[in-house]
Write a protein that holds these residues in place. Structure first.
Motif, short mmCIF file in Angstrom:
data_model
loop_
_atom_site.label_atom_id
_atom_site.label_comp_id
_atom_site.label_asym_id
_atom_site.label_seq_id
_atom_site.Cartn_x
_atom_site.Cartn_y
_atom_site.Cartn_z
N LEU A 54 36.60 57.60 38.60
CA LEU A 54 35.43 56.72 38.80
C LEU A 54 35.91 55.29 39.57
CD1 LEU A 54 33.70 57.36 35.49
CD2 LEU A 54 33.21 58.33 37.42
N GLY A 55 37.08 55.08 39.55
CA GLY A 55 37.63 53.79 40.27
C GLY A 55 37.50 52.52 39.53
N VAL A 56 37.10 52.63 38.12
CA VAL A 56 36.90 51.49 37.22
C VAL A 56 37.47 51.53 35.87
CG1 VAL A 56 34.53 50.63 38.12
CG2 VAL A 56 34.75 52.31 36.42
N ASP A 57 37.72 50.35 35.48
CA ASP A 57 38.36 50.35 34.18
C ASP A 57 37.53 49.65 33.16
OD1 ASP A 57 39.87 50.48 31.62
OD2 ASP A 57 41.80 49.43 32.64
N PRO A 58 36.72 50.09 32.21
CA PRO A 58 35.71 49.17 31.64
C PRO A 58 36.50 48.65 30.41
CG PRO A 58 35.63 51.51 31.01
CD PRO A 58 36.49 51.60 31.97
N PHE A 59 37.76 48.83 30.04
CA PHE A 59 38.57 48.21 29.15
C PHE A 59 39.19 46.92 29.72
CE2 PHE A 59 37.60 52.67 28.18
CZ PHE A 59 36.58 52.50 27.17
N ALA A 60 39.24 46.61 30.96
CA ALA A 60 39.96 45.78 31.57
C ALA A 60 39.55 44.26 31.10
CB ALA A 60 40.23 45.86 33.00
N ALA A 61 38.31 44.19 30.79
CA ALA A 61 37.63 42.97 30.30
C ALA A 61 37.57 42.76 29.19
CB ALA A 61 36.20 42.83 31.26
N ASP A 62 36.52 42.57 28.52
CA ASP A 62 36.14 42.14 27.20
C ASP A 62 36.10 43.48 26.21
OD1 ASP A 62 36.33 39.64 28.07
OD2 ASP A 62 34.12 39.40 28.17
N LEU A 63 35.80 44.56 26.62
CA LEU A 63 35.58 45.49 25.82
C LEU A 63 36.87 46.26 25.67
CD1 LEU A 63 33.50 47.51 24.65
CD2 LEU A 63 33.77 49.14 26.60
N SER A 64 37.16 46.70 24.22
CA SER A 64 38.24 47.25 23.49
C SER A 64 37.85 49.03 23.33
CB SER A 64 38.62 46.48 22.33
OG SER A 64 39.58 47.41 21.69
N ILE A 65 38.82 49.66 23.53
CA ILE A 65 38.63 51.03 23.26
C ILE A 65 38.40 51.42 21.91
CG2 ILE A 65 40.98 51.60 23.06
CD1 ILE A 65 38.44 53.88 24.68
N THR A 66 38.81 50.51 21.11
CA THR A 66 38.58 50.53 19.51
C THR A 66 37.13 50.46 19.15
OG1 THR A 66 39.26 48.36 19.15
CG2 THR A 66 40.92 50.09 19.00
N GLU A 67 36.38 49.81 20.19
CA GLU A 67 34.74 49.82 19.92
C GLU A 67 34.07 50.95 20.02
OE1 GLU A 67 33.39 46.01 21.58
OE2 GLU A 67 35.28 45.54 21.89
N ILE A 68 34.74 51.84 21.05
CA ILE A 68 34.08 53.21 21.26
C ILE A 68 34.23 53.91 20.31
CG2 ILE A 68 34.27 54.91 23.11
CD1 ILE A 68 33.19 52.15 23.97
N ARG A 69 33.09 54.62 19.83
CA ARG A 69 33.26 55.64 18.66
C ARG A 69 32.66 57.15 19.44
NH1 ARG A 69 36.20 52.79 16.40
NH2 ARG A 69 35.65 51.07 15.00
N THR A 70 31.69 57.21 20.27
CA THR A 70 31.12 58.41 20.46
C THR A 70 31.42 58.75 22.12
OG1 THR A 70 28.97 57.64 21.22
CG2 THR A 70 29.53 58.57 18.77
#
Length: 94
Positions: A54-70
């Protein structure tokens, strides 16, 4: 530009290749990541594949992978990252 359906299909395909051992298993967007058989190594591999695809990393900014549940939340994270990337790279007046 990728739409929600395309992003969803890409994520489901990558999850299928990383996590699921049988094509008989189905992925639901409401499945929890941890209950779908994903361990931390698989998750890292999945995120690398998705970033490559996809060419993007949504976790490079303010979002943490630990916030993703589903899986649905994972799709949403990539949609938001793609929208931000498109806005940042969009020519003036676009």
């Amino acid at each position: 530009m990728l739409n929600e359906q395309n992003i969803q299909q890409i994520i489901e395909r990558e999850i299928q290749s990383v996590v699921l051992s049988s094509e008989e298993d189905e992925v639901s967007l409401d499945d929890e990541l941890l209950k779908s058989g994903v361990n931390s190594l698989m998750l890292a591999q999945l995120l690398i594949q998705l970033e490559t695809e996809l060419g993007v990393d949504p976790f490079a900014a303010d979002l943490s992978i630990t916030e993703i549940r589903t899986l649905r939340e994972l799709v949403g994270a990539y949609e938001a990252a793609l929208e931000r990337a498109a806005s940042a790279g969009a020519p003036a007046g676009a």
